[in-house]
Design a protein around this motif. Sequence first.
Motif, PDB file in Angstrom:
ATOM      1  N   HIS A 160      22.938 113.353  42.486  1.00  0.00           N
ATOM      2  CA  HIS A 160      22.299 114.588  43.000  1.00  0.00           C
ATOM      3  C   HIS A 160      20.846 114.656  42.549  1.00  0.00           C
ATOM      4  CE1 HIS A 160      25.589 116.979  44.790  1.00  0.00           C
ATOM      5  NE2 HIS A 160      26.343 116.215  44.039  1.00  0.00           N
ATOM      6  N   ARG A 161      20.616 114.271  41.312  1.00  0.00           N
ATOM      7  CA  ARG A 161      19.249 114.388  40.780  1.00  0.00           C
ATOM      8  C   ARG A 161      18.295 113.359  41.374  1.00  0.00           C
ATOM      9  NH1 ARG A 161      17.565 117.142  36.538  1.00  0.00           N
ATOM     10  NH2 ARG A 161      16.301 115.373  35.854  1.00  0.00           N
ATOM     11  N   SER A 162      18.866 112.387  42.078  1.00  0.00           N
ATOM     12  CA  SER A 162      17.963 111.392  42.659  1.00  0.00           C
ATOM     13  C   SER A 162      17.335 111.911  43.964  1.00  0.00           C
ATOM     14  CB  SER A 162      18.685 110.063  42.898  1.00  0.00           C
ATOM     15  OG  SER A 162      19.691 110.264  43.844  1.00  0.00           O
ATOM     16  N   TYR A 163      17.871 113.002  44.517  1.00  0.00           N
ATOM     17  CA  TYR A 163      17.227 113.638  45.676  1.00  0.00           C
ATOM     18  C   TYR A 163      16.432 114.843  45.165  1.00  0.00           C
ATOM     19  CZ  TYR A 163      16.626 116.624  49.787  1.00  0.00           C
ATOM     20  OH  TYR A 163      16.084 117.440  50.749  1.00  0.00           O
ATOM     21  N   MET A 171      30.397 111.905  25.925  1.00  0.00           N
ATOM     22  CA  MET A 171      29.934 110.883  26.869  1.00  0.00           C
ATOM     23  C   MET A 171      28.439 111.073  27.157  1.00  0.00           C
ATOM     24  SD  MET A 171      31.515 109.650  30.465  1.00  0.00           S
ATOM     25  CE  MET A 171      33.111 109.323  29.785  1.00  0.00           C
ATOM     26  N   ILE A 172      28.019 112.326  27.258  1.00  0.00           N
ATOM     27  CA  ILE A 172      26.582 112.576  27.473  1.00  0.00           C
ATOM     28  C   ILE A 172      25.783 112.038  26.281  1.00  0.00           C
ATOM     29  CG2 ILE A 172      24.820 114.385  27.706  1.00  0.00           C
ATOM     30  CD1 ILE A 172      26.821 115.983  29.360  1.00  0.00           C
ATOM     31  N   ASP A 173      26.319 112.233  25.071  1.00  0.00           N
ATOM     32  CA  ASP A 173      25.638 111.732  23.870  1.00  0.00           C
ATOM     33  C   ASP A 173      25.512 110.212  23.880  1.00  0.00           C
ATOM     34  OD1 ASP A 173      24.877 113.939  22.458  1.00  0.00           O
ATOM     35  OD2 ASP A 173      26.799 114.177  21.414  1.00  0.00           O
ATOM     36  N   ARG A 174      26.485 109.532  24.494  1.00  0.00           N
ATOM     37  CA  ARG A 174      26.432 108.057  24.483  1.00  0.00           C
ATOM     38  C   ARG A 174      25.347 107.512  25.417  1.00  0.00           C
ATOM     39  NH1 ARG A 174      32.072 108.656  23.756  1.00  0.00           N
ATOM     40  NH2 ARG A 174      32.574 108.445  25.949  1.00  0.00           N
ATOM     41  N   GLY A 175      24.877 108.334  26.331  1.00  0.00           N
ATOM     42  CA  GLY A 175      23.766 107.900  27.197  1.00  0.00           C
ATOM     43  C   GLY A 175      24.214 107.519  28.588  1.00  0.00           C
ATOM     44  N   SER A 176      23.289 107.655  29.546  1.00  0.00           N
ATOM     45  CA  SER A 176      23.644 107.513  30.957  1.00  0.00           C
ATOM     46  C   SER A 176      24.121 106.102  31.319  1.00  0.00           C
ATOM     47  CB  SER A 176      22.479 107.921  31.848  1.00  0.00           C
ATOM     48  OG  SER A 176      21.352 107.150  31.543  1.00  0.00           O
ATOM     49  N   ALA A 177      23.740 105.100  30.533  1.00  0.00           N
ATOM     50  CA  ALA A 177      24.195 103.732  30.825  1.00  0.00           C
ATOM     51  C   ALA A 177      25.715 103.623  30.670  1.00  0.00           C
ATOM     52  CB  ALA A 177      23.505 102.751  29.886  1.00  0.00           C
ATOM     53  N   PHE A 178      26.307 104.573  29.931  1.00  0.00           N
ATOM     54  CA  PHE A 178      27.750 104.474  29.643  1.00  0.00           C
ATOM     55  C   PHE A 178      28.557 105.592  30.286  1.00  0.00           C
ATOM     56  CE2 PHE A 178      25.139 102.788  26.224  1.00  0.00           C
ATOM     57  CZ  PHE A 178      25.481 101.441  26.334  1.00  0.00           C
ATOM     58  N   PHE A 179      27.983 106.205  31.333  1.00  0.00           N
ATOM     59  CA  PHE A 179      28.714 107.285  32.004  1.00  0.00           C
ATOM     60  C   PHE A 179      29.890 106.716  32.786  1.00  0.00           C
ATOM     61  CE2 PHE A 179      24.989 110.542  32.341  1.00  0.00           C
ATOM     62  CZ  PHE A 179      25.115 110.760  30.987  1.00  0.00           C
ATOM     63  N   PHE A 214      22.073 116.283  32.842  1.00  0.00           N
ATOM     64  CA  PHE A 214      23.200 115.941  31.968  1.00  0.00           C
ATOM     65  C   PHE A 214      23.280 116.898  30.762  1.00  0.00           C
ATOM     66  CE2 PHE A 214      21.534 111.834  33.739  1.00  0.00           C
ATOM     67  CZ  PHE A 214      22.427 111.810  34.788  1.00  0.00           C
ATOM     68  N   GLN A 215      23.584 118.138  31.066  1.00  0.00           N
ATOM     69  CA  GLN A 215      23.598 119.193  30.056  1.00  0.00           C
ATOM     70  C   GLN A 215      24.975 119.279  29.385  1.00  0.00           C
ATOM     71  OE1 GLN A 215      21.290 121.353  28.659  1.00  0.00           O
ATOM     72  NE2 GLN A 215      23.099 121.843  27.407  1.00  0.00           N
ATOM     73  N   LYS A 216      24.971 119.153  28.033  1.00  0.00           N
ATOM     74  CA  LYS A 216      26.234 119.299  27.287  1.00  0.00           C
ATOM     75  C   LYS A 216      26.665 120.769  27.318  1.00  0.00           C
ATOM     76  CE  LYS A 216      24.912 117.385  23.412  1.00  0.00           C
ATOM     77  NZ  LYS A 216      25.049 116.947  22.013  1.00  0.00           N
TER      78      LYS A 216
END
Length: 537
Positions: A436-439, A417-425, A449-451
């Motif tokens: 969390h990363r937005s703060y 899922m990480i490989d598919r990109g954040s638009a498809f989480f 988004f570490q595999k």
Amino acid sequence: MAKTYKADAAITGAGLAGIATAFELLERGKKILLIDKDKRERFGGLARESFGGVCFVGTPHQKRLGIKDSPELAYSDWQRFACFGDNDHWPRAWAKFYCENSLDYIFHFLRRKKIRFLPIVNWAERGLFQPGNSVPRWHIAWGTGVEIISRLIDALEEHPKRQNLELLFEHEVKGIETVGGRVTGVVGTDLASGTEFRVMAEVVIAPGGICGGDLSKVRANWCRQWPQPQILLNGAHRYGDGLLHDKVAALGGNLTHLDKQWHYAAGVHHPAGRKVLDGLSLVPPRSALWMNALGKRIGPLPLISYTDTRWLVESILRQPGGYSWQVLNWKIAVRELAVSGSDYMLAFTRKSKPLLLKHLLLGDNELVERLIEECREDFVAADSLPELVKKMNERSLYGLRVDLPTMERDIGEYDAMIDRGSAFFNDEQLRRIGSHRSYWGDRIRTCKFQKILDAGARPLIAIREFILSRKSLGGIQTDLKCRVVNKDGVPIDGLYAVGEAAGFGGGGIHGLRSLEGTFLGSCILTGRVAGNTIAGA
Ligand SMILES: Cc1cc2nc3c(=O)[nH]c(=O)nc-3n(C[C@H](O)[C@H](O)[C@H](O)COP(=O)(O)OP(=O)(O)OC[C@H]3O[C@@H](n4cnc5c(N)ncnc54)[C@H](O)[C@@H]3O)c2cc1C
């Protein structure tokens, strides 16, 4: 013949709550005996071991980060998280009092003792099924709990009225004396000499909670809806045996909410083994996958830290064996793994800015190396998944086995899922990591988004984690003046309770859940209030 002391107040326990009470009484010229069963070098109780995270509402630190907080918002968060019952009058009153007074009673009090807080405010307990902290409130004391305790002890020792304070260590309080329904003092044993002692004074009960000792009180008061784990680690005080709770109850004092306890989900065996089942509480990495004893990712909603500690604990207790594995890799570990305790968070405890900066920029390699080395019972590392699973199975319990194909499948799906990109989480953990990363305060300690199986991030690490007993949310019921009340709500003359012994105020200020950092905070709050009450201020 018992040695007899006379004072205005006898404080039974020299943890943070006892110290705060003593300071307030010294300020008002009272004569005090501060009594502790432990040795002098452990003056300060659990707070000395603590990370030193304190919940404040409306600090300059929050304002500088653009965080809009208010007592009203905090109290509304607190109530939602606590799920107070209809009869929880005093816990509710204390919660409101905390939210309205955390600045004056706690923050400024500590600042006057020269305790400083880091500029980054952490965002703990955001909530999951019900919102928790709407905004970041967890302020880390620079120097951790060690600094809080050292500065407060200095404040006692250097106080202009120091001669009014007598410290008795290795003295166990065993009984409370009364005359005609009024509390007149305590009795106990000087453990060094084996002789008895008696104190004639008003009595402040401050021996901490019931989540330590031999854990029998924890198990006897276990939440009825939860299965009990076979292995329960002890992350509380070795003298947290509830003896004085029982003595208060025998006098008619009301003990409430003892089944509400604050356990942690990521406990490992403490390498120092200072007591039976001694535990170390990890701050669970957000980017690790949380698997059960069979190697299956716990779900359908994955377990995610910094959301709802109570829910994490309950979810793991319902898994086979009642323990879990967190699976991660080196890259995640050095950036995200932390320990809730002053002994391990060296940059914080030593107040070393260069070391802290190094850890933030490059990761805390020393901590991960140390944990893998010292906590071999629960930590395994390997270069491949089959090798990791083999090592995990060498530590599997109760005949439960980690299944390699299951682990491969669950980790593989997450990584894909990480490989598919954040638009498809479409995975709640990944969505939460994004949030969390937005703060900014969380981004610096959260991987992007570490595999897990990323070849460049190895070795792989698996941590076997147990439920760890830490704090009693219930305790001796008090009114808003810290006076111990009986079952009819009537104060018992001459008897007060503070800190964890008082369920941190009112016999259960947190209800079911804490917003975190409220433990240290309410020890100071209740201690100061008790001091004021006794001094008639
Ligand atoms: C590793 C760790 C990390 C933590 N981190 C945080 C954090 O970051 N933020 C937070 O808010 N909270 C944290 N906490 C929780 C917090 O430290 C405690 O809840 C708090 O310090 C309790 O203080 P207390 O004074 O009520 O009790 P204690 O610290 O338990 O002190 C009670 C004292 O009473 C003495 N005593 C017990 N029985 C008797 C008796 N019969 N006679 C005489 N003396 C007796 C004990 O020896 C002890 O010294 C942490 C706790 C731990 C262990």
